[in-house]
Design a protein around this motif. Structure first.
Motif, PDB file in Angstrom:
ATOM      1  N   GLU A  82      51.603  43.798  37.730  1.00 53.35           N
ATOM      2  CA  GLU A  82      51.313  43.766  39.164  1.00 53.35           C
ATOM      3  C   GLU A  82      52.640  43.719  39.913  1.00 53.35           C
ATOM      4  N   SER A  90      43.104  40.413  35.001  1.00 51.71           N
ATOM      5  CA  SER A  90      42.877  40.969  36.332  1.00 51.71           C
ATOM      6  C   SER A  90      41.527  41.665  36.339  1.00 51.71           C
ATOM      7  N   GLY A  91      40.738  41.399  37.372  1.00 51.72           N
ATOM      8  CA  GLY A  91      39.412  42.026  37.455  1.00 51.72           C
ATOM      9  C   GLY A  91      39.511  43.522  37.685  1.00 51.72           C
ATOM     10  N   SER A  92      40.179  43.923  38.771  1.00 47.52           N
ATOM     11  CA  SER A  92      40.228  45.355  39.099  1.00 47.52           C
ATOM     12  C   SER A  92      40.939  46.133  38.002  1.00 47.52           C
ATOM     13  N   ASN A  93      42.009  45.550  37.434  1.00 47.93           N
ATOM     14  CA  ASN A  93      42.739  46.278  36.384  1.00 47.93           C
ATOM     15  C   ASN A  93      41.909  46.416  35.112  1.00 47.93           C
ATOM     16  N   PHE A 224      48.055  33.957  43.918  1.00 52.05           N
ATOM     17  CA  PHE A 224      47.341  34.562  45.038  1.00 52.05           C
ATOM     18  C   PHE A 224      46.799  33.513  46.002  1.00 52.05           C
ATOM     19  N   ASP A 252      44.699  42.838  48.571  1.00 52.77           N
ATOM     20  CA  ASP A 252      43.913  43.567  47.574  1.00 52.77           C
ATOM     21  C   ASP A 252      42.861  44.402  48.302  1.00 52.77           C
ATOM     22  N   THR A 258      39.337  38.340  39.766  1.00 49.16           N
ATOM     23  CA  THR A 258      39.789  36.993  39.400  1.00 49.16           C
ATOM     24  C   THR A 258      39.464  35.998  40.518  1.00 49.16           C
ATOM     25  N   PHE A 289      32.410  43.583  44.508  1.00 48.17           N
ATOM     26  CA  PHE A 289      32.268  43.175  43.109  1.00 48.17           C
ATOM     27  C   PHE A 289      31.104  42.192  43.099  1.00 48.17           C
TER      28      PHE A 289
END
Ligand SMILES: O=C(O)[C@H]1NCC[C@@H]1O
Length: 342
Positions: A82, A90-93, A224, A252, A258, A289
């Motif tokens: 990142e 990481s959720g999106s990753n 974050f 984001d 996360t 999400f």
């Protein structure tokens, strides 16, 4: 054409957040575990700088390196890069990586459902992908055990006064503030202010509170700041806005998997979310999400939840990043006009 390296990338985004995937051209870094390999990537910086800095990257880019898994149950492993961090999860990753693995044929797809196990630096995550016509349409990720760390902690932020915050871990570490009491309705035109304030709050939390993961002593900072919108009860379940400020100062575009996991841990700790509930997080661009709590666990001595998050990702292209040996900036460059919200 000449190049001293050629790095093959499949680019993707998950609900708006970029998550490129390096599928070839980089040898696995040294290390006995994926975590150790990710620490090597974080220390070395060469690959991070090459793919994240301009002219190949930029502050909005996240890049994932596929590496051979170490765990016998894993089908694939990945190291997340990142803008400022090389995090446990990481959720999106993870949603981008799953989509690229399946949609590009690196792992076999079975319709209507493909199940795979990924090894993230922070541990194993089970993935269920709903697939149709060769496309992984929705990715469900069983995220790492997530826990609330502090509830209603007092945090002094210069210029803002004393804030009441929660801190939590959802595969990465969060300081969580109430968006409404900070004056935010979580609308797109607030992105710059959220990025700027979020970084100040994260830095203040790192200075005053410090983060501690009972089983991963290496992860000892807050990454974050989540600006958490009010939770509404709808016919489809719980729904809340979410805007996450990422270092060095961007928001984001996705609702942050996360953060959703961390928020579910906090709501569960407060008795406001149970195993029967679904929580949909909505990003500043209106993407979502969806999350639920699959069960409970402990992380060290802390009560934790086992979160599942789901979202969609799409491939946007392929790239071959090269380095001409005469390029005076082999590791690229960054300037504060874009690297950091001011
Ligand atoms: O969805 C997430 O968890 C991530 N999105 C970008 C930063 C976070 O790792």
């Amino acid at each position: 054409m000449r190049s001293s390296k050629t790095i093959h990338v499949v680019s993707a985004h998950a609900e708006g957040e970029v998550g490129d995937v390096i599928v070839g051209g980089v040898a696995p870094p040294p290390g006995d575990t994926i975590w150790e390999q990710s620490r090597w990537i974080a220390r070395d910086q060469t690959l991070r700088n090459f793919v994240l800095n301009e002219p190949r990257g930029g502050v909005f880019r996240h890049v994932n390196l596929l590496v051979p898994p170490k765990h016998p149950e894993a089908d694939a492993a990945f190291i997340i890069m990142e803008p400022e961090d090389t995090p446990p999860m990481s959720g999106s990753n993870s949603i981008c990586v799953s989509t690229v693995l399946l949609d590009s044929g690196i792992l076999p797809m079975q319709e209507p459902v493909t199940e795979i196990t990924l090894e993230a630096p922070g541990g194993l995550v089970r993935v269920r992908a709903e697939c149709k016509d060769g496309k992984a349409e929705r990715i469900f990720v069983q995220n790492l055990p997530s826990f609330a760390e502090r509830l209603d902690a007092k945090l002094e932020v210069e210029g803002l006064g004393t804030l009441t915050v929660d801190t939590a871990y959802g595969g990465d570490s969060f300081v969580i503030v109430d968006a409404a009491s900070m004056g935010f309705a979580l609308k797109p035109d607030e992105a710059h202010d959220i990025a700027r304030l979020g970084v100040r709050i994260t830095n203040a939390a790192n200075a005053a509170l410090g983060f501690h993961h009972p089983e991963n002593p290496d992860w000892k900072h807050f990454s974050f700041c989540l600006f958490a919108g009010p939770v509404e009860r709808t016919a489809e379940g719980l729904r809340a806005g979410a805007a996450v400020a990422i270092q060095p100062g961007k928001v984001d575009r996705s609702p942050t998997g996360t953060a959703l996991s961390a928020r579910m841990a906090v709501l569960h700790a407060r008795g406001q979310m149970g195993l029967e509930d679904r929580l949909t997080a909505v990003s500043l661009i209106g993407s979502t999400f969806s999350g639920r709590i699959l069960g409970t666990a402990t992380v060290g001595d802390r009560p934790a939840v086992l979160p599942e998050i789901s979202g969609r990702a799409w491939i946007t292209g392929t790239h071959q990043h090269m380095l001409d040996p005469s390029d005076p900036w082999p590791e690229g460059y960054r300037l504060t006009d874009t690297w950091g919200a001011r």
